[in-house]
Design a protein around this motif. Structure first.
Motif, mmCIF file in Angstrom:
data_model
loop_
_atom_site.group_PDB
_atom_site.id
_atom_site.type_symbol
_atom_site.label_atom_id
_atom_site.label_comp_id
_atom_site.label_asym_id
_atom_site.label_seq_id
_atom_site.Cartn_x
_atom_site.Cartn_y
_atom_site.Cartn_z
ATOM 1 N N PRO A 127 -5.630 -42.017 -3.930
ATOM 2 C CA PRO A 127 -4.213 -41.065 -3.602
ATOM 3 C C PRO A 127 -3.953 -40.878 -2.232
ATOM 4 N N HIS A 176 2.636 -39.719 -4.548
ATOM 5 C CA HIS A 176 3.042 -40.793 -5.657
ATOM 6 C C HIS A 176 4.153 -40.719 -6.297
ATOM 7 N N THR A 215 3.899 -36.288 -16.762
ATOM 8 C CA THR A 215 3.995 -37.722 -16.745
ATOM 9 C C THR A 215 5.011 -38.414 -17.798
ATOM 10 N N GLU A 262 -1.358 -46.926 -17.198
ATOM 11 C CA GLU A 262 -1.216 -46.836 -15.844
ATOM 12 C C GLU A 262 -0.421 -45.743 -14.982
ATOM 13 N N GLU A 288 0.133 -42.885 -15.922
ATOM 14 C CA GLU A 288 -0.481 -41.653 -15.666
ATOM 15 C C GLU A 288 -1.679 -41.433 -14.780
ATOM 16 N N HIS A 289 -2.245 -42.581 -14.523
ATOM 17 C CA HIS A 289 -3.321 -42.633 -13.501
ATOM 18 C C HIS A 289 -2.664 -42.502 -12.115
ATOM 19 N N SER A 334 -1.410 -38.781 -11.427
ATOM 20 C CA SER A 334 -2.494 -38.129 -11.408
ATOM 21 C C SER A 334 -2.728 -37.002 -10.093
ATOM 22 N N PRO A 335 -2.549 -37.805 -8.854
ATOM 23 C CA PRO A 335 -2.788 -36.914 -7.539
ATOM 24 C C PRO A 335 -1.741 -35.803 -7.889
ATOM 25 N N GLY A 368 -2.551 -34.085 -11.770
ATOM 26 C CA GLY A 368 -3.751 -33.811 -12.405
ATOM 27 C C GLY A 368 -4.295 -34.935 -13.023
ATOM 28 N N GLU A 369 -5.690 -35.202 -13.039
ATOM 29 C CA GLU A 369 -6.166 -36.285 -13.750
ATOM 30 C C GLU A 369 -5.981 -35.861 -15.219
ATOM 31 N N PRO A 370 -5.449 -37.171 -16.034
ATOM 32 C CA PRO A 370 -5.293 -36.726 -17.579
ATOM 33 C C PRO A 370 -6.632 -36.867 -18.109
#
Length: 653
Positions: A60, A86, A332, A497, A499-500, A503-504, A507-509
């Motif tokens: 990130p 992102h 997301t 993908e 979602e990742h 994530s920054p 938040g991380e799923p």
């Protein structure tokens, strides 16, 4: 500075606006088009360069670019500053990529229109403000872009300003959005009062540092932001401007509906996710508004006959899905659907424009039919768009819509999930209704005078659009197929993908339990069932047994009229808001305040001045006897005043 070229991403479209706006009138159309395309293509290339840099570094990353101070008062400072994370990067790719394809398409679609230079100047201006909105590092700069896209949409929707309907549609969009903007302004005032800054990083940093801040001021700010978002993203109760925006040229509809203006509200809510996380009330309001808007607009779309209006209500409905996702904190999912929707909705609008172009400006689907062999490229590309938005498994719309429905169910909002599922079935029905009525059945020779709508009619027989229009259709069709593959969930052997990637920001799923995969697949099966039911009903009513639904509508005229007249919302707004406002302004403001107080005061002052001038003119007559008379009169007045004045003075002392 390494990323100083970021300034050029919005500035280049603005340069295109200035050149075409100031001197484009004198240029040949090819030069106008070249300028518009160049100043859109280069920003897209810069965004690609930015993306490659960020991906190459891995992990990130957040890029900040701070320019000169904008406002600096008593310790409160706002800078011209851009921020790229992102979420911003994804939005930049959508806005510049899809925006460029729409520009390319428009160079041919608008080739025979008056004001060619003016159209592309406005289009570039739209891009400039949307890019400022996306890149902004603080609420104030975002608001500048926010207002700017409102101005540009007013200009573009009212492009055919000689038509009353187009001019009124432009004004309607402008005024309705001002209501939402008022909420946004109040939200900014509260943010300043609470956080003493408008910078995203600082505001969200303070909120994150105080988990005890729940409700109260957080809810007030969030609800005011929601009011702003309902205006820009056409949600209940401020959705009414978007269907009328169809008065603008079709490429404008594609740009507004797919890549720019209507996504602004979703983006703003998603950007402010840290704030909304501290207000469950506001989240619930967002979810309910989204679900109700989705099904409400879909029900109206069931009976519309104008091909562009079907797509317009479809946009309102799909934006409702995105709102619903935000409301259940599935940001997301909201941005994922925003992205896939940009692909297939731009495709659908541009394909609808190609249909309109082919049949001489006709927009009424009742006058269409049998076009699939006449315009095969348009037919096949639009087919991809229809299947994608309807939720055909494997296409872009299936994955993003299914993610929203799953997240809604998983959040415990079962009622909202049911509404979303029913809406999915309705979406499938009205989109296949459009598909069957336009491309199947008996071919209707287009009327030679069908020049309403875009004023784009130049009927020379039904014909396929030129390559410069069909190439964007083909690219968008490919994106509508593969665009959803970045969001295949683990239950379907994917890795989600997107979602990742986001994530920054969000938040991380949390890893979904494997036990939930069965539930997810079961819900997806119901979505497919809704798609199939919609398709099956449309096939029966508009292909196998055409006229069946018409007979049903005749028997249930009241229900049909309610839907056909859009629940009479415009009439209700006119009766409750517009007419009382007009009466109040004309009788009280214009009649009493303006003509009575303002004009009366002015008239009184004027009469006083004129009277004084008349008296002075009489005194300064140049006549010696007159002067002597005035002198005697003055002396008499002075004598009387002194006499009675002294008496009065003596009486009191």
């Amino acid at each position: 500075m390494e990323f100083s070229y970021l300034w050029w991403i919005p500035l280049l479209p603005f340069a295109g606006f200035l050149i075409n706006g100031l001197v484009g009138r004198k240029f040949p159309r090819t030069v106008v088009a070249a300028i518009a395309l160049l100043f859109t293509a280069v920003p897209f290339a810069l965004v690609l360069k930015l993306a490659s840099t960020m991906f190459a570094r891995g992990g990130p990353e957040q890029i900040s670019l701070v320019g000169a101070p904008w406002i600096s008062v008593s310790g409160f400072t706002v800078n011209f500053a851009f921020n790229v994370d992102h979420l911003t990067l994804l939005m930049l790719l959508i806005v510049t990529g899809v925006g460029f394809l729409i520009h390319l398409y428009a160079t041919s679609y608008m080739a025979h229109e008056e004001g060619y230079w003016r159209f592309f100047a406005y289009l570039n201006l739209f891009m400039f403000f949307m890019l400022v909105l996306v890149l902004a590092a603080n609420f104030l700069l975002l608001f500048v872009g926010w207002e700017g896209v409102g101005l540009a949409s007013y200009l573009l929707i009212g492009f055919y300003f000689k038509k009353d309907s187009a001019a009124n549609a432009g004004k309607k969009a402008f005024i309705v959005n001002r209501i939402g903007d008022f909420g946004f302004l109040l939200a900014m005032f509260l943010i300043i009062a609470q956080f003493h800054t408008l910078n995203f990083t600082e505001v969200f940093g303070q909120i994150a540092a105080h988990p005890e801040w729940q409700g109260g001021m957080m809810t007030a700010i969030a609800l005011l932001l929601v009011l702003g978002a309902t205006g820009k993203s056409a949600q209940i109760p401020l959705y009414v401007w978007l269907p009328d925006a169809m008065e603008g040229p079709t490429p404008v509809s594609a740009l507004i509906h797919a890549a720019t203006m209507v996504t602004a509200g979703i983006y703003m809510v998603a950007r402010s996710n840290v704030l909304f996380a501290h207000s469950p009330t506001a989240l619930s309001v967002v979810a309910v508004i989204g679900a109700l808007t989705a099904i409400f607009a879909a029900s109206i779309g069931l009976v519309q006959n104008d091909i562009k209006r079907v797509l317009a209500y479809s946009t309102v409905s799909q934006l409702g899905y995105m709102f619903l996702a935000c409301g259940v904190a599935a940001y997301t999912g909201a941005i994922f659907h925003l992205m896939t929707h940009a692909f297939f909705k731009a495709l659908l609008f541009l394909a609808a424009g190609s249909v309109i172009h082919a049949i001489g400006g006709e927009q009424d689907m009742r006058a269409m039919g049998g076009l699939r062999k006449k315009i095969p490229v348009t037919f096949w590309t639009m087919t991809v768009g229809v299947f994608a938005i309807a939720g055909f498994p494997g296409l872009a719309g299936f994955f993003s819509k299914d993610e929203i429905l799953y997240q809604t169910f998983a959040s415990g909002n079962k009622v909202l999930w049911v509404i979303g599922l029913i809406t999915a079935g309705m979406t499938s029905f009205y989109m296949f209704r459009l598909w069957f009525k336009t491309f199947f059945g008996e071919f209707h020779e287009p009327a030679q005078d069908a020049h309403h709508g875009d004023d784009h009619g130049h009927a020379h027989g039904v014909h396929e659009s030129p390559a410069i229009m069909t190439i964007p259709l083909a690219i968008l069709a490919v994106l509508s197929i593969i665009g959803g593959w970045v969001g295949i969930p683990a239950a379907m052997k994917g890795s989600m993908e997107i979602e990742h990637f986001l994530s920054p920001v969000f938040g991380e799923p949390a890893a979904a339990p494997v036990a939930n995969h069965g539930l997810e697949l079961g819900l997806a099966s119901l979505s497919v069932l809704a798609f199939a039911i919609g398709l099956g009903l449309a096939y029966i009513f508009y292909y196998k047994k055409p006229g069946t639904l018409g007979a049903f509508a005749e028997k249930n005229r009241t229900l049909y009229n309610v839907l056909a007249n859009k629940f009479y919302i415009d009439e209700i707004y006119n009766g409750l808001i517009v007419i009382p406002t007009l009466v109040f302004t004309r009788l009280f403001l214009a009649g009493f305040i303006d003509k009575g107080v303002v004009d009366g005061t002015g008239a009184t002052l004027g009469l006083t001045a004129r009277g004084g001038g008349y008296l002075a003119r009489k005194i300064q007559s140049g006549n010696i006897r007159s002067y002597a008379g005035w002198l005697a009169l003055g002396a008499a007045v002075l004598l009387i005043a002194m006499t009675f004045g002294l008496k009065a003075f003596g009486a009191t002392h």
